[in-house]
Design an enzyme around this catalytic site. Structure first.
Site, PDB file in Angstrom:
ATOM      1  N   TYR A 108      -2.338  -0.806  10.266  1.00  0.00           N
ATOM      2  CA  TYR A 108      -2.306  -0.870   9.079  1.00  0.00           C
ATOM      3  C   TYR A 108      -1.178  -0.572   8.406  1.00  0.00           C
ATOM      4  O   TYR A 108      -0.294  -0.905   7.874  1.00  0.00           O
ATOM      5  CB  TYR A 108      -3.442  -0.191   8.392  1.00  0.00           C
ATOM      6  CG  TYR A 108      -3.648  -0.395   6.954  1.00  0.00           C
ATOM      7  CD1 TYR A 108      -4.161  -1.790   6.476  1.00  0.00           C
ATOM      8  CD2 TYR A 108      -3.331   0.567   5.891  1.00  0.00           C
ATOM      9  CE1 TYR A 108      -4.242  -2.039   5.188  1.00  0.00           C
ATOM     10  CE2 TYR A 108      -3.472   0.018   4.576  1.00  0.00           C
ATOM     11  CZ  TYR A 108      -4.002  -1.038   4.001  1.00  0.00           C
ATOM     12  OH  TYR A 108      -4.124  -1.333   2.734  1.00  0.00           O
TER      13      TYR A 108
ATOM     14  N   SER B 244       0.834  -1.190   0.107  1.00  0.00           N
ATOM     15  CA  SER B 244      -0.019   0.164  -0.093  1.00  0.00           C
ATOM     16  C   SER B 244       0.930   1.232   0.076  1.00  0.00           C
ATOM     17  O   SER B 244       1.944   1.048   0.343  1.00  0.00           O
ATOM     18  CB  SER B 244      -0.637  -0.012   1.311  1.00  0.00           C
ATOM     19  OG  SER B 244      -1.482   1.301   1.425  1.00  0.00           O
TER      20      SER B 244
ATOM     21  N   LYS C  48       2.008  -2.548   6.627  1.00  0.00           N
ATOM     22  CA  LYS C  48       2.076  -2.258   5.226  1.00  0.00           C
ATOM     23  C   LYS C  48       3.612  -1.939   5.064  1.00  0.00           C
ATOM     24  O   LYS C  48       4.281  -2.231   3.968  1.00  0.00           O
ATOM     25  CB  LYS C  48       1.437  -1.435   4.535  1.00  0.00           C
ATOM     26  CG  LYS C  48      -0.168  -1.740   4.581  1.00  0.00           C
ATOM     27  CD  LYS C  48      -0.237  -3.153   3.603  1.00  0.00           C
ATOM     28  CE  LYS C  48      -1.769  -3.599   3.246  1.00  0.00           C
ATOM     29  NZ  LYS C  48      -1.612  -4.634   2.368  1.00  0.00           N
TER      30      LYS C  48
END
Ligand SMILES: NC(=O)c1ccc[n+]([C@@H]2O[C@H](COP(=O)([O-])OP(=O)(O)OC[C@H]3O[C@@H](n4cnc5c(N)ncnc54)[C@H](O)[C@@H]3O)[C@@H](O)[C@H]2O)c1
Length: 270
Positions: free
Chosen positions: A155, A142, A159
């Site tokens: 997150y 991402s 990532k």
């Protein structure tokens, strides 16, 4: 890598980016694609749809948990010859917001967004090296793995780790026949990002930044950017071109970049 005649596995392929990568792979001449996901109903619908368009002999789907070695082995068993030429580690979750993210949130997101990739590479890389054929391991990370993810420390961290693992794989095996690619998009219109506008608090900040930081892209366009990078032998696939500039600005002046993130965060909170 030449996609014509390739054999591919795509995890998290019931919908969203994974289904789009599978569709584009078939469109670009892959001989066989195995889709896998934990969501059995959605996976079957997507698999049947792609088999209807591209032929039942070119498409298979397997319900499996991408975080387990047994699950990955059950997927590889559906690949003709047992060894795909392309593995797209795409399954991911968006979970845990602010410092309220629980230990369970942290454990599950690291398992799906990072360790699943590690376990797949642990199985595949020695087999690829032994077979002597060229292959590609692609990770859907991402832009959050190069920049950050406001609202979600889980997150953002997972990532960054996904990008870090992909870089390590590329540095270690990239000159030995195992190509590695990392897909780093900003917002994409998928089930992961729908209904984000109803979130509040830190989850609202997280979803708000996904939908406003850049254009929300179509998953098929994102899939094309990944497959172009694979064909051209590039590591980074950046569907939102501004990510390269933002990443360079972060590296050249991290304090200025952080001030900008704080300002952006305040606009999202208000
Ligand atoms: N949508 C975005 O804006 C965006 C942006 C950047 C990166 N990503 C990443 O793209 C990838 C695909 O996400 P998406 O946006 O298509 O969302 P999505 O929710 O449609 O797809 C993720 C898929 O992964 C599956 N999955 C979750 N845990 C799994 C497991 N343990 N084993 C197998 N499958 C599992 C889900 O069932 C789901 O079908 C993810 O890694 C996500 O983090 C998405």
């Amino acid at each position: 890598m030449n996609l014509d005649g390739a054999t591919g596995v795509v995890t998290g392929a019931a919908g969203g980016i994974g289904a789009a990568v599978a569709e584009r792979l078939l469109g670009r001449g892959a001989a066989h694609v195995v889709l896998t996901d934990v969501d059995a109903d959605r996976l079957a619908r997507t698999g049947e749809d792609l088999a209807g368009q591209h032929g039942t002999d070119r498409v298979a789907w397997v319900v499996a948990d991408a975080t387990t070695t047994d699950g990955i082995e059950s997927v590889l068993a559906q690949v003709p010859g047992g060894l795909p030429s392309l593995f797209v580690a795409n399954a991911g979750i968006f979970r845990g917001f602010g410092l309220d993210a629980t230990d369970d949130d942290w454990a599950s997101i690291l398992d799906v967004n990072v360790l699943a990739h590690v376990r797949a590479a642990r199985l595949l890389v020695p087999r690829w090296l032994e077979s002597g054929t060229s292959a590609c391991f692609a990770v859907t990370a991402s832009a959050a793995g190069l920049l950050t993810q406001l609202g979600s420390p889980t997150y953002a961290t997972s990532k960054h780790a996904a990008v870090g693992f992909a870089e390590w794989l590329a540095a270690t095996y990239g000159d030995r026949g195992v190509q590695v690619a990392a897909l780093c998009p900003m917002g994409v219109r998928t089930p992961m990002t729908e209904n984000g506008d109803v979130a509040d608090g830190e989850a609202g900040v997280a979803h708000g930044s996904v939908s406003t930081a850049g254009d929300m892209m179509d998953p098929l366009d994102v899939a094309d950017v990944l497959l172009d990078a694979i064909v051209e032998g590039r590591f980074l696939a950046l569907p939102h071109e501004q990510v390269a500039t933002m990443w360079a600005q972060k590296a050249s002046d991290p304090d200025r970049w952080l001030s900008g993130m704080q300002r952006y965060r305040r606009t999202l909170e208000s």
